[in-house]
Design an enzyme around this catalytic site. Structure first.
Site, PDB file in Angstrom:
ATOM      1  CG  HIS A  49      14.852  11.532  -0.207  1.00  0.00           C
ATOM      2  ND1 HIS A  49      16.204  11.556   0.017  1.00  0.00           N
ATOM      3  CD2 HIS A  49      14.630  10.523  -1.090  1.00  0.00           C
ATOM      4  CE1 HIS A  49      16.786  10.605  -0.700  1.00  0.00           C
ATOM      5  NE2 HIS A  49      15.852   9.955  -1.386  1.00  0.00           N
ATOM      6  CG  HIS A  50       9.249  12.007  -0.108  1.00  0.00           C
ATOM      7  ND1 HIS A  50       8.697  11.412   0.979  1.00  0.00           N
ATOM      8  CD2 HIS A  50      10.036  11.053  -0.691  1.00  0.00           C
ATOM      9  CE1 HIS A  50       9.094  10.143   1.050  1.00  0.00           C
ATOM     10  NE2 HIS A  50       9.923   9.906   0.034  1.00  0.00           N
ATOM     11  NE  ARG A  64       6.219   7.901   0.005  1.00  0.00           N
ATOM     12  CZ  ARG A  64       5.814   8.085   1.272  1.00  0.00           C
ATOM     13  NH1 ARG A  64       4.678   8.702   1.497  1.00  0.00           N
ATOM     14  NH2 ARG A  64       6.554   7.701   2.292  1.00  0.00           N
ATOM     15  CB  SER A  89      20.216  -2.005  -3.899  1.00  0.00           C
ATOM     16  OG  SER A  89      20.799  -0.771  -4.291  1.00  0.00           O
ATOM     17  N   GLY A 132      19.211   5.794   2.195  1.00  0.00           N
ATOM     18  CA  GLY A 132      19.953   4.577   1.845  1.00  0.00           C
ATOM     19  C   GLY A 132      20.901   4.837   0.687  1.00  0.00           C
ATOM     20  CB  THR A 133      20.531   6.860  -2.387  1.00  0.00           C
ATOM     21  OG1 THR A 133      19.311   6.207  -2.675  1.00  0.00           O
ATOM     22  CG2 THR A 133      21.318   7.088  -3.667  1.00  0.00           C
ATOM     23  N   GLY A 153       0.797  -1.232   0.000  1.00  0.00           N
ATOM     24  CA  GLY A 153       0.000   0.000   0.000  1.00  0.00           C
ATOM     25  C   GLY A 153       0.822   1.271   0.000  1.00  0.00           C
ATOM     26  CE  LYS A 166      15.054   8.455   2.556  1.00  0.00           C
ATOM     27  NZ  LYS A 166      14.565   7.070   2.546  1.00  0.00           N
TER      28      LYS A 166
END
Ligand SMILES: NC(=O)C1=CN([C@@H]2O[C@H](COP(=O)(O)OP(=O)(O)OC[C@H]3O[C@@H](n4cnc5c(N)ncnc54)[C@H](OP(=O)(O)O)[C@@H]3O)[C@@H](O)[C@H]2O)C=CC1
Ligand SMILES: O=C(O)C1=N[C@H](C(=O)O)C[C@H](O)C1
Length: 271
Positions: free
Chosen positions: A157-158, A14, A124, A167-168, A12, A161
């Site tokens: 980020h939005h 994003r 990842s 993580g990136t 459910g 978050k």
């Protein structure tokens, strides 16, 4: 090519809904299950309808074992605790696991590595081709330049978050540390505030910005004396992560147990 039977965990969310749309657009992939946590308002809904598609007959469930029946791979973008629990369950069942969730602790990562001794896991912090290429470039540039070039990683980020650094950002930090022949744990500098003192030589710094609807932006800065190199990636649509995760799901089927990365999937490990 035989049909790949996929269960989505975090259905459910994003990413879950983007994955359900991506599966519907991809030949050779079938959605066979959709998992959410036991208090989710999506339970009992049709996964297709929930994702803006025509109904597909797959109902959102919280009961893991029956949902896994007949699945080849679970693609999981949920929460760290849910992903660790699921990794243990899937290891017991010998079902492949693609993990896109971020925000894991060192203990979580150790539990996932242990599960990967029994089933193939691809984990990842970012599933896009662009970011994984950026990580490979970061490793090379970091190896080419010495510590007179300070490395800083900035991400935005939005406003929904929940984890930081992303993580990136950590993936890029690990690539930079690897290029310098170090472990990230030894040299990362996070959350500077107040009188911090001068920057430590060889540190890898992180800064996290949050706001609006930003899908995901990352910049790796190599700051030298009187010159600066900036490597940037901007994600414009979550479908890049969804398609990457599905490429990984296909690649993972039939592999030996082990913990794989997106660089393995994309053939970028020796780049
Ligand atoms: N690797 C990559 O390329 C990418 C990784 N991500 C990461 O993926 C994760 C999810 O992101 P996003 O979709 O934006 O977040 P969302 O919060 O929109 O989605 C997470 C979903 O997982 C659900 N969930 C919570 N616990 C469980 C459980 N036990 N079982 C099944 N589902 C559960 C949540 O339910 P509820 O909301 O009701 O709690 C929610 O629906 C994050 O960690 C994010 O950083 C995101 C994009 C790309
Ligand atoms: O939570 C997100 O949205 C994203 N999470 C991943 C991360 O933590 O790096 C990947 C992407 O940037 C979007």
């Amino acid at each position: 090519m035989s049909e790949l039977r996929i269960v989505i965990s975090g259905a459910g969310g994003r990413m879950g809904r983007a994955l359900i749309r991506a599966i519907s657009e991809t030949e050779g992939l079938t959605l066979v299950g959709a998992l959410e946590y036991s208090g989710s308002s999506y339970l009992g809904e049709d996964a297709g309808a929930m994702s803006g598609l025509t109904p597909n007959g797959v109902t959102v469930e919280s009961d893991v074992a029956p949902t896994l029946n007949g699945a080849d791979v679970v693609v999981d973008f949920s929460s760290p605790s849910a992903s660790v629990r699921l990794a243990e369950t899937l290891a017991g069942a010998g079902i492949a696991h693609v993990i896109g969730t971020t925000g894991f602790s060192n203990e979580d990562n150790a539990a996932i590595a242990a599960a990967a001794r029994r089933t193939p896991i691809m984990k990842s912090g970012n599933m896009s081709l662009g970011v994984n290429l950026l990580a490979a470039l970061t490793r090379r540039v970091a190896a080419t330049l010495d510590d007179s070039f300070d490395i800083e990683i900035v991400e935005m980020h939005h406003n929904k978050k929940v984890d930081a650094p992303s993580g990136t950002a950590l993936l890029l930090g690990e690539a930079a540390a690897q290029g310098r022949g170090r472990h990230l744990d030894e040299c990362s500098e996070r959350g500077r505030d107040g009188v911090t003192g001068a920057r430590k030589p060889g540190a890898i710094g992180f800064a996290s910005l949050r706001g609006g609807s930003v899908v995901g932006e990352h910049m790796v800065i190599f700051a030298g004396q009187a010159e600066r190199i900036e490597l940037v990636h901007k994600a414009e649509d979550r479908m890049i992560f969804a398609r990457g995760a599905l490429t990984a799901a296909r690649w993972l089927k039939g592999r030996e147990p082990g913990l794989y990365s997106m660089a393995d999937v994309l053939g970028l490990s020796d780049f």
